[in-house]
Design an enzyme around this catalytic site. Structure first.
Site, PDB file in Angstrom:
ATOM      1  N   LYS E 100       0.888  -1.092  -0.077  1.00  0.00           N
ATOM      2  CA  LYS E 100      -0.185  -0.049  -0.012  1.00  0.00           C
ATOM      3  C   LYS E 100       0.765   1.097   0.037  1.00  0.00           C
ATOM      4  O   LYS E 100       1.608   1.387   0.986  1.00  0.00           O
ATOM      5  CB  LYS E 100      -0.736  -0.008   1.360  1.00  0.00           C
ATOM      6  CG  LYS E 100      -1.616   1.178   1.150  1.00  0.00           C
ATOM      7  CD  LYS E 100      -2.696   1.289   2.578  1.00  0.00           C
ATOM      8  CE  LYS E 100      -3.582   2.319   2.594  1.00  0.00           C
ATOM      9  NZ  LYS E 100      -3.127   3.397   3.230  1.00  0.00           N
ATOM     10  N   GLY E 161      -8.420   9.880   8.654  1.00  0.00           N
ATOM     11  CA  GLY E 161      -8.813   9.921  10.088  1.00  0.00           C
ATOM     12  C   GLY E 161      -9.875  11.048  10.132  1.00  0.00           C
ATOM     13  O   GLY E 161     -10.325  11.324  11.435  1.00  0.00           O
ATOM     14  N   THR E 210      -9.033   4.037  11.127  1.00  0.00           N
ATOM     15  CA  THR E 210      -9.398   4.688  11.991  1.00  0.00           C
ATOM     16  C   THR E 210     -10.750   4.551  12.409  1.00  0.00           C
ATOM     17  O   THR E 210     -11.233   4.616  13.682  1.00  0.00           O
ATOM     18  CB  THR E 210      -9.413   6.305  11.772  1.00  0.00           C
ATOM     19  OG1 THR E 210      -8.112   6.526  11.368  1.00  0.00           O
ATOM     20  CG2 THR E 210      -9.504   7.071  13.050  1.00  0.00           C
TER      21      THR E 210
END
Lengths: 65, 258, 258, 65, 258, 258, 65, 65
Positions: E100, E161, E210
């Site tokens: 990633k 987030g 998150t």
């Protein structure tokens, strides 16, 4: 009783007299005596007695929004 | 253009489509200057007992009755009866036969009680008032108020004082489709674009107080709202472009430099 | 207020925060009237070969060079090289040293090619141009363009010609937080409230063409946009009220009629 | 070749002459001769030959947005 | 239905379209239970120096390598070079050849640096990695990453987030129109409906950390996300009804009782 | 988890929080399979005259009365009187004492007539019905219906059949704050995320028909809705993360590779 | 130097020995010696000298999102 | 009159008979005779006369949403 407040008013005084004494411009208020609305032209002739319940209404700043 | 394009109801005509309030201002002076900056011609006022032991001056010293149309409101009333009584007393003051009819159904959110509102509207219309009822964005109730003789319907855009703008433009659109009297958004406007959006939907006017009175600079926000309402109205009349996911360039492809 | 509150970049100063275009109008005359109604002081133009067998009159007959600042654009360029060449030729015309830098990365959506855009920006800044790059709403790229010497950054609000308004106000906010040069929303504005919202976010200006030129009534929409930009700017400066789920009445509870 | 079109231009004609003939205002264009930009002050002295590739650029309505 | 409808890239096939993370959990145990509840088959992990004076146990004790595909990420890298080095070390661990790819361009918002990202993608694809780049929602960059050999593109839905969901579904739609590799929304998902919306747009998968790890009850939220992704995928395949301002009743009008 | 977390009203308890309809399906068979896929335990049905010259089979052949609770509705009624009569006849059929009370106020949009609705609710509650009134998103009316004895309140999310989802989550939130009976969103759901959002707001259930019955693949959409409602409920219970403009990385900064 | 920390390692010790001593599972790490990656099969034969810069990398909880 | 339609019913026939003839399951309907609801237990004993207005109600697919 004026606007929910006890007030010393000489027996027999007219609404005109009261407004004058309270230094209120009669052209900017509505008056209700013992739940009856008093037209402006009758302020001179309407006299107050002890125990009368008087409401003097006007416009003030406000509104819900 | 604003000249000819006016807000009309009950035989009255107004150049400005913005209606402003009198509450919550830092002081009467800033209110007065905000009213001027807003360009509004209608100002809503509360109906209350004269304050006997008052030092403060009268609100009416700060609203030029020649310049502004007074719109007494029934704020604080929770029943048709209270609202009717308040409206009648307001008219006795002799400065206006119009009433911004408010019958509150919930003290917390200040949402209207439509049942009581409809009752009061019917009575006051019979009494010859020009009734402007504050309601929610329910198309069925809007139609009932119109049928009851309301001079305009005033659905809320969002809860009073919330500053959330037009929460449900879809309902306002639906109300506008069927309305034969002016639709004036009342409550919820927090900033200029909220008013612009209301007007772009096709509303006939916007009533606001908190958004102006409680802004850091009420006078500047009042001027913003004046422009915002004009902008929204003009955009509505001008006919906006369609929305697409994307479009193609306006640049002529012929003539590209080699 | 608009007097003192001006749009400034590269030593220039403009009273209007609205930049308008020249494409897609029904005719030059309506364009000219729309420009007037918009109050804009900057007008963007394409750079093309003279049409030799032209019957039509020159665009410049319809833009008063004393009144408007010309902003040549590099529309139709797909590489840094093309854009640079176009900008240099534009400057040679001798009417402007500014360039609205466009390097298109996708013919279908007209999204910018940021890599090429950044390259071209670096070159043209060195060449002494006032570079206004059309980019997307990427905060990292906005910062790189600023660091490369762009006089302002012009993120798109939505795809060109889409009329979708500010699709992602969050990104615009993030760009504004870090920007030290003016942020001018370029593309996406479809109606007045879109422009108002852009200005309320704190943007320094708005550039639009399709929203005005393709409206049913371009002149009315141009006037709407003038008001919309002023409204949004004033609202931004005035400081809007906070949003809440609901609030309480401005009406004084004392003094209720019994 | 002017702007991609074949054009009969008397050999040795100046750019000024060409613009005049084409009835183009020199103050509103930029000129590129064989990929080299010609400054305005050289329009009078720059002559054209057969095979020259000339570009005459101006501002037109347009832009992506 | 989920059986046959799988997420495929680089010759791999996964029944779940949800990719989960390992950071920010209260503890490894709750992470493990959340992973189970999520139904995810891919788990992303950071690449770091072994903590020598460690008391804590290894993350890998809590991720069954037989059950989950490990997806090392290059979080914390700010240049292509760092990211490449990190990816190569990650592969040396011998548990995964996927990466990633994250190249951060702004420490404050964690937006990607697309220029560096593209560079790193090109290098790592040559090196034989299965590259999943974390990018923003720029359609032009998405296409460049695909052309550079990325196995999928992972545009952010909103800042990492932030929990803001898919801020700009229009851009995601545009990316999907042109993409020939899977589009996996990475970042921004705050609650179940965000994931559902991503899938309804036609995305091939969603990556989140998150939103699950920092929920009050991570395990419950992980289960919510499992259902949310399935719901969105099924709705996408089922073909939703068109939106209208209003419609008419499904109730047969004939047969009304008199 | 869904085991213990049930929908309760009027002494009944249901594991599924999804209520589905019977109208608009391609045929009874696909309806039956959609009902199964939805996991719903309550199904709403219209009350009509038996079709004498009918070839078609009875709806009830396709709804297993042991598996599903029947919820007769008063669709097509425009007055309290009609609705009351319809409800009483429905109960006489002997299969249910519940009624989804609909009193339509506008044939075009199918918005409820709240005045008539309240009247009918009062009467039917006295008659011992379990009354589930379909209303709009007016918090004051919701409270009045609750006070009148409604077993739950069913505000619309958007106009019936519109597929617009929850147009005004703010009103639904306000209703939820004050409600002491279940709040079930009725109408407006067009796709899975709409249902998820309704549940995330804290609603107790969702009723839908058109969104499923008119989807290209009703059975797949029904399954989507099953997952969507579970996802939303779990997310609500799990406690989502707060929204921020942006956040910081979950990646441990210590241990970065040098 | 191991992972940026001074560490006493007997001169000539192999990576395998070091990992063992540090009680690190060699199948879960990558090792880089003076910026060169050491394949696992060479852990037994690669010896460490004073001044060597060793990095031992593994997977840990984390990621930006 | 049954459900608004003229219907030949032998004078004196019971509701039960009619339902049977119409092949309607009595457990799935409600019956209203001249605006009065007839309880199920009375179907056997309630006879129909010419001019009676009968409504036979059941559940069908539908609802506003």
């Amino acid at each position: 009783m004026v606007n929910g407040k006890k007030l010393e008013v000489p027996d027999g005084a007219t609404i005109t007299a009261l407004l004058e004494e309270l230094n209120i411009n009669p052209l900017r208020v509505a008056v209700q005596l013992n739940l009856e609305i008093i037209k402006r032209e009758r302020y001179d002739t309407t006299t107050l007695r002890t125990g009368d319940k008087l409401e003097i209404i006007t416009f003030m700043a406000g509104g819900s929004e | 253009m604003e000249k000819s394009d006016t807000l009309r109801f009950a035989g009255r005509e107004f150049r400005s489509r913005l209606i402003v309030g009198t509450g919550k201002y830092p002081d009467h002076r800033s209110m007065q200057r905000a009213h001027e900056a807003s360009g509004a011609e209608i100002v809503t006022v509360a109906v209350r007992r004269v304050n006997l032991d008052r030092t403060q001056e009268s609100l009416l010293d700060y609203i030029d009755a020649k310049k502004y149309t007074l719109l007494p409101n029934t704020a604080g009333c929770y029943t048709a009866e209270e609202a009717i009584k308040t409206a009648i007393l307001a008219r006795e003051v002799g400065l206006s036969d119009m009433v911004k009819l408010e019958v509150i159904g919930d003290q917390r959110t200040l949402f209207p009680d439509n049942e009581e509102l409809l009752k009061a509207t019917k009575v006051l219309v019979k009494e010859g008032f020009v009734v402007l009822p504050y309601t929610n964005d329910d198309p069925v109730m809007a139609k009932k108020l119109e049928d009851a003789g309301a001079a305009a319907v005033m659905p809320l855009g969002a809860p009073i004082g919330s500053g959330l703008g037009i929460r449900n433009p879809y309902n306002i659109k639906i109300i506008l489709e069927a309305a034969r009297v002016p639709v004036i958004v009342d409550a919820g406007v927090g900033t200029a674009s909220d008013a612009t959006i209301a007007m772009e939907l096709g509303c006939d006017g916007v009533l606001m107080n908190t958004g102006i009175a409680c802004a850091k600079d009420p006078v500047a926000m009042a001027e913003a709202m004046r422009h915002a309402v004009i902008a929204g109205r003009l955009a509505y009349l001008a006919g906006r472009i369609a929305k697409k996911l994307y479009a193609t360039a306006s640049s002529p492809l012929e003539g590209m430099i080699e």
